[in-house]
Motif scaffolding. Structure first.
Motif, PDB file in Angstrom:
ATOM      1  N   THR A  88      41.567  35.669  41.979  1.00 41.19           N
ATOM      2  CA  THR A  88      41.336  35.325  40.651  1.00 41.19           C
ATOM      3  C   THR A  88      42.503  35.341  39.807  1.00 41.19           C
ATOM      4  N   LEU A  89      43.350  36.389  39.960  1.00 38.60           N
ATOM      5  CA  LEU A  89      44.476  36.643  39.223  1.00 38.60           C
ATOM      6  C   LEU A  89      45.441  35.579  39.704  1.00 38.60           C
ATOM      7  N   LEU A  90      45.610  35.271  40.958  1.00 41.09           N
ATOM      8  CA  LEU A  90      46.639  34.197  41.434  1.00 41.09           C
ATOM      9  C   LEU A  90      46.379  32.772  40.972  1.00 41.09           C
ATOM     10  N   THR A  91      45.167  32.411  40.808  1.00 42.71           N
ATOM     11  CA  THR A  91      44.755  31.027  40.399  1.00 42.71           C
ATOM     12  C   THR A  91      45.450  30.732  38.983  1.00 42.71           C
ATOM     13  N   GLU A  92      45.374  31.781  38.256  1.00 38.65           N
ATOM     14  CA  GLU A  92      45.870  31.607  36.891  1.00 38.65           C
ATOM     15  C   GLU A  92      47.414  31.280  36.597  1.00 38.65           C
ATOM     16  N   GLY A  93      48.081  31.507  37.701  1.00 34.04           N
ATOM     17  CA  GLY A  93      49.545  31.350  37.610  1.00 34.04           C
ATOM     18  C   GLY A  93      49.800  29.779  38.189  1.00 34.04           C
ATOM     19  N   TYR A  94      48.937  29.235  38.568  1.00 32.36           N
ATOM     20  CA  TYR A  94      49.213  27.665  38.926  1.00 32.36           C
ATOM     21  C   TYR A  94      49.678  26.719  37.892  1.00 32.36           C
ATOM     22  N   ARG A  95      49.455  27.017  36.738  1.00 34.83           N
ATOM     23  CA  ARG A  95      50.291  26.430  35.544  1.00 34.83           C
ATOM     24  C   ARG A  95      50.755  27.153  34.647  1.00 34.83           C
ATOM     25  N   SER A  96      52.051  27.126  34.022  1.00 36.17           N
ATOM     26  CA  SER A  96      52.613  27.935  33.255  1.00 36.17           C
ATOM     27  C   SER A  96      53.440  27.185  32.159  1.00 36.17           C
ATOM     28  N   ILE A 431      48.851  41.052  41.504  1.00 38.31           N
ATOM     29  CA  ILE A 431      48.711  42.024  40.472  1.00 38.31           C
ATOM     30  C   ILE A 431      49.766  41.813  39.795  1.00 38.31           C
ATOM     31  N   GLU A 432      51.072  41.881  40.012  1.00 37.27           N
ATOM     32  CA  GLU A 432      52.307  41.767  39.281  1.00 37.27           C
ATOM     33  C   GLU A 432      52.464  40.369  38.640  1.00 37.27           C
ATOM     34  N   ILE A 433      51.781  39.451  39.006  1.00 37.46           N
ATOM     35  CA  ILE A 433      51.971  38.071  38.092  1.00 37.46           C
ATOM     36  C   ILE A 433      50.853  38.276  37.210  1.00 37.46           C
ATOM     37  N   HIS A 434      49.634  38.736  37.325  1.00 40.12           N
ATOM     38  CA  HIS A 434      48.660  39.264  36.281  1.00 40.12           C
ATOM     39  C   HIS A 434      49.218  39.942  35.212  1.00 40.12           C
ATOM     40  N   ILE A 435      49.805  41.044  35.379  1.00 39.28           N
ATOM     41  CA  ILE A 435      50.465  42.189  34.503  1.00 39.28           C
ATOM     42  C   ILE A 435      51.648  41.657  33.797  1.00 39.28           C
ATOM     43  N   SER A 445      45.721  52.231  30.698  1.00 43.23           N
ATOM     44  CA  SER A 445      44.562  52.425  31.660  1.00 43.23           C
ATOM     45  C   SER A 445      44.628  51.177  32.689  1.00 43.23           C
ATOM     46  N   ARG A 446      44.787  50.014  32.414  1.00 51.08           N
ATOM     47  CA  ARG A 446      44.487  48.817  33.091  1.00 51.08           C
ATOM     48  C   ARG A 446      45.539  48.692  33.965  1.00 51.08           C
ATOM     49  N   TRP A 447      47.019  48.942  33.474  1.00 53.84           N
ATOM     50  CA  TRP A 447      47.970  49.016  34.176  1.00 53.84           C
ATOM     51  C   TRP A 447      47.768  50.040  35.396  1.00 53.84           C
ATOM     52  N   THR A 448      47.546  51.302  35.016  1.00 57.85           N
ATOM     53  CA  THR A 448      47.349  52.138  36.110  1.00 57.85           C
ATOM     54  C   THR A 448      46.423  52.263  37.154  1.00 57.85           C
ATOM     55  N   TRP A 449      45.167  51.473  36.748  1.00 56.62           N
ATOM     56  CA  TRP A 449      44.452  51.415  37.847  1.00 56.62           C
ATOM     57  C   TRP A 449      44.880  50.058  38.864  1.00 56.62           C
ATOM     58  N   LEU A 450      45.465  49.349  38.392  1.00 59.52           N
ATOM     59  CA  LEU A 450      46.001  48.055  39.030  1.00 59.52           C
ATOM     60  C   LEU A 450      46.955  48.639  39.937  1.00 59.52           C
ATOM     61  N   LYS A 451      47.795  49.451  39.609  1.00 61.04           N
ATOM     62  CA  LYS A 451      49.065  50.060  40.398  1.00 61.04           C
ATOM     63  C   LYS A 451      48.303  50.899  41.310  1.00 61.04           C
ATOM     64  N   LEU A 452      47.470  51.696  41.046  1.00 59.53           N
ATOM     65  CA  LEU A 452      46.637  52.699  42.081  1.00 59.53           C
ATOM     66  C   LEU A 452      46.048  51.723  43.189  1.00 59.53           C
ATOM     67  N   LEU A 453      45.291  50.560  42.891  1.00 58.93           N
ATOM     68  CA  LEU A 453      44.868  49.698  43.654  1.00 58.93           C
ATOM     69  C   LEU A 453      46.223  49.275  44.660  1.00 58.93           C
TER      70      LEU A 453
END
Length: 482
Positions: A88-96, A431-435, A445-453
């Motif tokens: 779901t994070l990756l689909t958002e990057g199709y258009r920029s 994850i990096e694209i979403h960030i 907090s969101r950055w931290t748990w994404l990085k932990l994942l």
């Protein structure tokens, strides 16, 4: 068309020239100059299921035997959840920059380049196309094993189960390659929908056959196999070292079973622009992941219950089943038909990438550029032959075939491909694209748990790759090709 763009202007010029040469109506073009896309949620779901439910499902009974009743299903659910979330994070990057009205990024690499820059763009290319090559080699190996199983099944039925019925797989590898040389001349993804839908039907069919045979085996009078909460038992089934290595390999096999992130953007690029591609792709990803996870849980758990700790690496070809032989044959034929389609779904991105790069490097070459129309009976549009496409794609099929001939080891190979591709393509880049797109603050907090994942998945990928490399090394010592 799955291609990397150096810049939008050069691509539009190339596309518009191709459009004029092939006589497309300018009113029937999308906003990037492509012929109007016609993909829907159904076709996108079919593409994903074709890519996902492949050789991975055949190894899940073996994977659960290594992990047991607790860790096995838990690993399946964990990989499923992570795959859907990051897709779901990756689909958002199709258009920029805007996910609905922005410029299209036609490939995974373009998405990374648009959002993360040049250095990570190159790393993404290495990971994506390495995964594509590995997956296509894995499909050749799996298909040949299924074709061998058909021949052996008939031999067992005719001569008895005690006969060895030894059959070499390399003639069948060559037969599969011959089909791929022909199908690889399909120009692009947009013309593969029929093949993906057929392949998706085949995947449901052979998965259902495997489950049905497993249930029948469980129901047999006197059936008793040994299973456990922790899988194969040290000192009885395996040594302590083998237990560790097999556990790592099993994680790689499960990771491979969820491989589709590497072609997600290319699949999204086949969708109609309305409704927005990102919304449709999220729905298709959810439907596909739910469907495949349900199949995986059923196939893995029922297969483990049928075979216990001695589950074969491939539950349709390991000959835990002998009868009815015709049903086993049909199941393996379905595997082959499915993987014929899956090879093309995975191969198209690398085909298009090389072809576009060469057309940009040698723009005046007639060998690379010229298309020759051939009228085929019963087809409305002529088929266009390009000599460079013919030579390059044939060469690619031959090279992957040679590697499959040298290393025809099912579990180790698919596990290694899964381990090496899961972290960068399914976890790290999305994850990096979403960030980057959401401008998430560092150490929030969101950055931290994404990085932990991200780091947790990296550790899993490393240990899975280590287990599969150890398995390959052990197999190569005793294998004599040809």
């Amino acid at each position: 068309m799955a291609i990397e763009l150096q810049n939008n202007e050069s691509f539009m010029e190339h596309t518009n020239q191709e459009v004029m040469e092939k006589g497309y109506d300018a009113n029937n073009l999308d906003d990037d100059g492509h012929e109007k896309r016609s993909g829907t949620m159904l076709t996108a779901t079919a593409h994903i299921i074709t890519a996902v439910i492949g050789s991975g499902v055949l190894s899940l009974a073996w994977a659960l035997a290594q992990l047991g009743w607790i860790a096995g299903p838990a690993a399946l659910m964990a990989f499923s959840g992570i795959t859907y979330f990051t897709s779901t994070l990756l689909t958002e990057g199709y258009r920029s920059p805007d996910p609905i009205t922005g410029k299209r990024n036609h490939t995974y690499m373009e998405v990374v380049k648009a959002n993360l820059g040049g250095r990570k763009f190159k790393l993404c290319g290495l990971a994506q196309y390495g995964n594509v090559v590995g997956a296509t080699i894995g499909y050749i190996i799996t298909s040949s094993i299924s074709m061998v199983a058909v021949k052996r099944s008939n031999c067992f039925h005719k001569n008895g189960h005690q006969v060895e019925c030894d059959t070499k797989n390399y003639p069948f590898i060559i037969i599969f390659a011959a089909f791929q040389i022909f199908l690889s001349q399909i120009p692009n993804f947009h013309e593969l929908s029929w093949l993906s839908i057929l392949a998706a039907v085949m995947s449901f069919t052979y998965s259902s056959i495997g489950v049905g045979l497993s249930i029948a085996k469980i129901a047999e009078k006197g059936h008793h196999v040994r299973t456990s909460l922790t899988g194969v038992t040290v000192g009885i089934d395996v040594s302590s070292a083998d237990k560790v290595w097999r556990t790592f390999q099993a994680l790689g096999n499960i990771a491979f079973a969820y491989t589709f992130s590497s072609i997600l953007v290319e699949i999204q690029d086949t969708l109609k622009s309305s409704p927005p591609e990102s919304k449709v792709m999220k729905k298709a990803s959810l439907l596909a992941v739910l469907t495949t996870t349900s199949f995986y849980m059923i196939c893995g758990c029922v297969g483990y219950a049928a075979f216990g700790n001695n589950a074969p690496g491939n539950f349709l070809t390991g000959f835990g089943f002998y009868e009815p032989f015709w049903l086993i044959d049909f199941g393996n034929v379905c595997v082959v038909v499915h993987l014929i389609g899956a090879y093309q779904v995975f191969g198209q991105p690398i085909f298009g990438f090389v072809e576009y790069q060469c057309s940009q490097r040698w723009p005046e070459s007639k060998f690379i550029k010229n298309e020759y129309a051939i009228k085929i009976p019963f087809l409305k549009k002529p088929y266009y032959v390009n000599f460079f496409r013919l030579v390059w794609r044939t060469t690619y099929v031959i090279l992957t075939t040679v590697i499959a001939l040298i290393f025809p080891f099912f579990n180790d190979f698919v596990g290694l491909v899964g381990a090496l591709s899961f972290w960068p393509l399914t976890v790290y880049f999305p994850i990096e694209i979403h960030i980057a797109r959401a401008k998430i603050k560092k150490y929030s907090s969101r950055w931290t748990w994404l990085k932990l994942l991200c780091w947790a998945c990296l550790i899993v990928s490393i240990i899975a790759a280590a287990g599969c490399i150890q398995g390959l090394a052990a197999d190569v010592k005793t294998y004599h090709p040809f």
